[in-house]
Scaffold this motif. Structure first.
Motif, PDB file in Angstrom:
ATOM      1  N   LYS A 151      72.374  44.093  35.147  1.00  0.00           N
ATOM      2  CA  LYS A 151      73.607  43.413  34.821  1.00  0.00           C
ATOM      3  C   LYS A 151      73.129  41.816  34.946  1.00  0.00           C
ATOM      4  N   ALA A 152      71.977  41.525  35.691  1.00  0.00           N
ATOM      5  CA  ALA A 152      71.813  39.870  35.842  1.00  0.00           C
ATOM      6  C   ALA A 152      70.917  39.404  34.618  1.00  0.00           C
ATOM      7  N   THR A 153      70.616  40.373  33.868  1.00  0.00           N
ATOM      8  CA  THR A 153      69.384  39.999  32.660  1.00  0.00           C
ATOM      9  C   THR A 153      70.019  38.893  32.014  1.00  0.00           C
ATOM     10  N   PRO A 154      71.209  38.850  31.308  1.00  0.00           N
ATOM     11  CA  PRO A 154      71.575  37.660  30.392  1.00  0.00           C
ATOM     12  C   PRO A 154      71.546  36.334  31.287  1.00  0.00           C
ATOM     13  N   THR A 155      72.361  36.254  32.326  1.00  0.00           N
ATOM     14  CA  THR A 155      72.062  35.013  33.091  1.00  0.00           C
ATOM     15  C   THR A 155      70.902  34.471  33.417  1.00  0.00           C
ATOM     16  N   HIS A 202      78.307  32.252  28.010  1.00  0.00           N
ATOM     17  CA  HIS A 202      77.521  33.011  27.670  1.00  0.00           C
ATOM     18  C   HIS A 202      77.706  33.599  26.195  1.00  0.00           C
ATOM     19  N   THR A 203      78.851  33.236  25.710  1.00  0.00           N
ATOM     20  CA  THR A 203      79.255  33.822  24.475  1.00  0.00           C
ATOM     21  C   THR A 203      78.485  33.272  23.280  1.00  0.00           C
ATOM     22  N   SER A 214      76.625  34.511  37.872  1.00  0.00           N
ATOM     23  CA  SER A 214      77.374  35.631  37.286  1.00  0.00           C
ATOM     24  C   SER A 214      76.655  36.873  37.416  1.00  0.00           C
ATOM     25  N   GLY A 215      76.928  38.074  37.963  1.00  0.00           N
ATOM     26  CA  GLY A 215      76.485  39.214  38.113  1.00  0.00           C
ATOM     27  C   GLY A 215      75.209  39.157  38.983  1.00  0.00           C
ATOM     28  N   LEU A 216      75.094  38.356  39.931  1.00  0.00           N
ATOM     29  CA  LEU A 216      73.832  38.118  40.760  1.00  0.00           C
ATOM     30  C   LEU A 216      74.145  38.796  42.290  1.00  0.00           C
ATOM     31  N   SER A 217      72.867  39.355  42.861  1.00  0.00           N
ATOM     32  CA  SER A 217      73.402  39.924  44.203  1.00  0.00           C
ATOM     33  C   SER A 217      71.979  39.463  44.981  1.00  0.00           C
ATOM     34  N   SER A 218      71.900  40.220  46.030  1.00  0.00           N
ATOM     35  CA  SER A 218      70.753  39.760  47.211  1.00  0.00           C
ATOM     36  C   SER A 218      69.199  40.280  46.404  1.00  0.00           C
ATOM     37  N   VAL A 219      69.609  41.265  45.343  1.00  0.00           N
ATOM     38  CA  VAL A 219      68.317  41.616  44.676  1.00  0.00           C
ATOM     39  C   VAL A 219      67.963  40.757  43.478  1.00  0.00           C
ATOM     40  N   THR A 220      68.960  40.084  42.748  1.00  0.00           N
ATOM     41  CA  THR A 220      68.782  39.298  41.701  1.00  0.00           C
ATOM     42  C   THR A 220      68.492  37.756  42.107  1.00  0.00           C
ATOM     43  N   ILE A 259      73.495  22.077  35.339  1.00  0.00           N
ATOM     44  CA  ILE A 259      73.953  23.024  34.278  1.00  0.00           C
ATOM     45  C   ILE A 259      74.069  24.595  34.746  1.00  0.00           C
ATOM     46  N   GLN A 260      75.190  25.140  34.426  1.00  0.00           N
ATOM     47  CA  GLN A 260      75.540  26.363  35.373  1.00  0.00           C
ATOM     48  C   GLN A 260      75.459  27.516  33.927  1.00  0.00           C
ATOM     49  N   THR A 261      74.641  28.645  34.248  1.00  0.00           N
ATOM     50  CA  THR A 261      74.656  29.774  33.328  1.00  0.00           C
ATOM     51  C   THR A 261      75.262  30.883  33.592  1.00  0.00           C
ATOM     52  N   GLU A 262      75.732  31.724  32.819  1.00  0.00           N
ATOM     53  CA  GLU A 262      76.579  32.736  33.182  1.00  0.00           C
ATOM     54  C   GLU A 262      76.060  33.960  32.378  1.00  0.00           C
ATOM     55  N   GLY A 263      76.787  35.234  32.379  1.00  0.00           N
ATOM     56  CA  GLY A 263      76.376  36.212  31.695  1.00  0.00           C
ATOM     57  C   GLY A 263      76.872  37.789  32.134  1.00  0.00           C
ATOM     58  N   GLY A 264      77.222  37.719  33.503  1.00  0.00           N
ATOM     59  CA  GLY A 264      77.309  39.129  34.055  1.00  0.00           C
ATOM     60  C   GLY A 264      78.592  39.829  33.195  1.00  0.00           C
ATOM     61  N   LYS A 265      79.398  39.188  32.794  1.00  0.00           N
ATOM     62  CA  LYS A 265      80.643  39.759  32.088  1.00  0.00           C
ATOM     63  C   LYS A 265      80.276  40.533  30.851  1.00  0.00           C
TER      64      LYS A 265
END
Length: 307
Positions: free
Chosen positions: A223-227, A180-181, A246-252, A202-208
């Motif tokens: 929090k989930a917006t970047p990924t 995500h950097t 990264s940064g995902l939950s049952s909501v996102t 391909i795996q994405t990330e972004g929570g950090k």
């Protein structure tokens, strides 16, 4: 998993010809060499076919856009915590579990679940031992612990790690995380290059990199917006499955699938909990949000689980 992954399978003893059985099959004769080569080729072909069938099974949920991978952490070597995460993934209805690239942890995980085990590392040379121990998938990613040390990865470094992994394990399912950097356009470009290199996921990330300013559901979405943005952009640029992590939950998690992801990866929301019952409940909550079965059921075709 036996060593047949890395070397030709030895033919049964009754198929080995002895020199005194037939003068045409003397060990140094041209015909003998052709028979020996043919036998090795047939064994290799059989091994490759089995590897291909296993790989297809491991990737099935990604192609059906219903994968849920629970992640214990690239540098998490705590056996009790890893065992709890694996158990939660198994009982909560996940489709895959991702652990550190350590053969002993792989053996522990395979004793607790029949889910396909993915191992994460940034050292391709470490993957074969984990595959021998029973892992069925490898991941170049889960960089969070490196970010905490001030280390980042360039596109060139990721591509070199990918090429080396494909050289060592050409038939094993491979997932690669796009850092995500990188800027979003550079993430998309790298994803396209990884697809050309034969990467399976391909795996994405972004929570950090996201610090939510809101609490509650608004904070979870923020929090989930970047990924989510990376999954949306990359899934429209490549044909292979994209896993949103990264940064995902049952909501996102459902938002990730809607954005174009074929699956979601969840780590800290599970592995930071202190109680296995709470872990199971959280995995179930995410699985239910994705409309997955929560029975923990995952069936491999006969002979595809072990080679």
């Amino acid at each position: 998993m036996s060593s047949s992954i890395f070397s030709p399978v030895s033919p049964p003893s009754h198929t080995i010809f002895k020199p005194n059985q037939n003068p045409l099959l003397q060990i140094n004769s041209p015909l003998s060499k052709r028979v020996s080569f043919s036998r090795r080729r047939n064994c290799l072909n059989g091994t490759r076919a089995l590897l291909s069938a296993t790989k297809d099974t491991v990737l099935k949920d990604f192609h059906q856009r219903r994968a849920l991978k629970i992640i214990s952490g690239l540098q998490n070597l705590d056996r009790d915590n890893v065992a709890a995460v694996v158990t939660a993934a198994d009982k909560g209805g996940a489709t895959h579990v991702d652990i550190a690239c350590d053969p002993d942890l792989v053996k522990l995980a395979t004793s607790l679940t029949a889910l396909p085990i993915c191992v994460s590392s940034v050292d391709p040379a470490a993957f074969p031992a984990a595959i021998e121990a029973g892992a069925l998938m490898v991941e170049i990613g889960n960089y969070d612990s490196f970010y905490e040390m001030g280390l980042t990865f360039s596109s060139e470094q990721i591509l070199n790690l990918t090429k080396e992994t494909k050289r060592i394990l050409p038939s094993v399912a491979l997932s690669v995380t796009v850092p995500h950097t990188l800027s979003l356009p550079d993430q998309v470009k790298l994803a396209e290059q990884l697809e050309q290199e034969g990467v399976d996921i391909i795996q994405t990330e972004g929570g950090k990199c996201s610090s939510p300013s809101k609490a509650g559901i608004l904070g979870l979405i923020e929090k989930a917006t970047p990924t989510l943005a990376a999954a949306y952009s990359i899934s429209r640029a490549v044909k292979i499955p994209v896993m949103c992590s990264s940064g995902l939950s049952s909501v996102t998690a459902p938002l990730a699938i809607t954005a174009g992801a074929s699956g979601v990866g969840v780590g800290s929301a599970i592995n930071k909990l202190n109680d296995v019952v709470a872990m199971i409940a959280e995995v179930k909550s995410i699985a239910e949000s994705m409309s997955l079965s929560t029975t923990g059921e995952y069936v491999f075709q006969e002979n595809n689980l072990r080679l």
